[in-house]
Design an enzyme around this catalytic site. Sequence first.
Site, PDB file in Angstrom:
ATOM      1  N   GLU A  99      -6.611   5.031   7.824  1.00  0.00           N
ATOM      2  CA  GLU A  99      -6.301   6.433   7.515  1.00  0.00           C
ATOM      3  C   GLU A  99      -7.481   7.107   6.818  1.00  0.00           C
ATOM      4  OE1 GLU A  99      -2.559   5.613   5.615  1.00  0.00           O
ATOM      5  OE2 GLU A  99      -1.735   5.069   7.566  1.00  0.00           O
ATOM      6  N   GLU A 120      -5.558  -4.665  10.702  1.00  0.00           N
ATOM      7  CA  GLU A 120      -4.471  -3.713  10.920  1.00  0.00           C
ATOM      8  C   GLU A 120      -4.718  -2.929  12.209  1.00  0.00           C
ATOM      9  OE1 GLU A 120      -2.436  -2.596   6.961  1.00  0.00           O
ATOM     10  OE2 GLU A 120      -4.205  -1.334   7.148  1.00  0.00           O
ATOM     11  N   HIS A 150      -9.482   1.622   4.911  1.00  0.00           N
ATOM     12  CA  HIS A 150      -8.197   1.764   5.609  1.00  0.00           C
ATOM     13  C   HIS A 150      -8.371   2.735   6.778  1.00  0.00           C
ATOM     14  CE1 HIS A 150      -4.059   2.729   6.523  1.00  0.00           C
ATOM     15  NE2 HIS A 150      -3.729   1.603   5.914  1.00  0.00           N
ATOM     16  N   SER A 166       3.347  -2.248  10.272  1.00  0.00           N
ATOM     17  CA  SER A 166       4.802  -2.334  10.475  1.00  0.00           C
ATOM     18  C   SER A 166       5.394  -3.691  10.088  1.00  0.00           C
ATOM     19  CB  SER A 166       5.178  -1.973  11.922  1.00  0.00           C
ATOM     20  OG  SER A 166       4.861  -0.612  12.181  1.00  0.00           O
ATOM     21  N   ASN A 203       0.879  -1.175   0.000  1.00  0.00           N
ATOM     22  CA  ASN A 203       0.000   0.000   0.000  1.00  0.00           C
ATOM     23  C   ASN A 203       0.917   1.226   0.000  1.00  0.00           C
ATOM     24  OD1 ASN A 203      -1.769   2.080   0.567  1.00  0.00           O
ATOM     25  ND2 ASN A 203      -2.244   1.389   2.654  1.00  0.00           N
ATOM     26  N   GLY A 242       5.024   1.137   4.620  1.00  0.00           N
ATOM     27  CA  GLY A 242       6.370   1.685   4.463  1.00  0.00           C
ATOM     28  C   GLY A 242       7.355   0.751   3.778  1.00  0.00           C
ATOM     29  N   LYS A 267       0.145   4.250  -0.266  1.00  0.00           N
ATOM     30  CA  LYS A 267      -0.457   5.446   0.351  1.00  0.00           C
ATOM     31  C   LYS A 267      -0.216   6.672  -0.548  1.00  0.00           C
ATOM     32  CE  LYS A 267      -0.033   3.202   4.782  1.00  0.00           C
ATOM     33  NZ  LYS A 267       0.062   3.302   6.229  1.00  0.00           N
ATOM     34  N   GLY A 271       2.695   2.128  10.731  1.00  0.00           N
ATOM     35  CA  GLY A 271       3.691   3.184  10.561  1.00  0.00           C
ATOM     36  C   GLY A 271       4.440   3.535  11.824  1.00  0.00           C
TER      37      GLY A 271
END
Length: 256
Positions: free
Chosen positions: A95, A169, A93, A214, A10, A236, A12, A175
């Site tokens: 976010e 998640e 998600h 993570s 992902n 990430g 992002k 993150g």
Amino acid sequence: MPHRPYIVGNWKMNGTRAMLAEARAIDRAAGRYPDVQVAIAPPFTLIGALREAVSAMGVGGQDCHVNAKGAHTGDVSAQMLVDTGADFVIVGHSERRKDHGESDVLIKAKAEAALAAGLGIIVCVGETLEERDGGKAEAVVSAQVTASMPDSDAAADAVASGKVAVAYEPVWAIGTGRVAEVADVVAMHAQIRQQLLALYGDAGAKVRILYGGSVNAGNARDLLAAEGVGGALVGGASLTAEAFLPIVAAADNGEA
Ligand code: PGA
């Protein structure tokens, strides 16, 4: 792992055309791991270019609107994702839940719109740190699964053909470098599996449940080998081939 593991990057709000080289490198390696399903969800602006650049891996969106078209400035529909070459979309998600106030009801509508357009879906769920510390993680995730997964009549074909996935998640693990304990992941995945079986009947066994938060080269092997973990949603560590490919390799080994 009962299913072909699914490793999804992902990106992002990261990525310009300069990152297509990373996607190509990931794709070349993905071709060497036919037992692992690899995909990347880049920003909308790169979906078309990524589709052209890769052949072995899937390409997806990170969100879609519930409607096919209309007066919704700034939004992108599931049909548009299909048109530009996407084969799946991530919905719900954390976010988006946080930054855009997305509710379970809206996420369910997006999931159903995506399925109607022919996309695969990854529906994200997960508790906040406050909710976990308050002993509410299981109840929060259970409520999210109940309210944000597509109805069985809307999802039956996609579930049967393995196009529906859930990503667990924990928000506090995204993150942050802080990964959930494997035992907690196993317990939450088992709970989600029970709900999927109740919702979709026996076909609920075909829904892959991914872990996200993570995930990196150092922890992927343990997480992916854990009972009930069908893959990973990686933020990430999906931005470079160097960071992402060891996770793909770990999934390959995890299955053997
Ligand atoms: P992270 O993100 O791997 O950077 O924690 C995962 C996600 O949000 O999907």
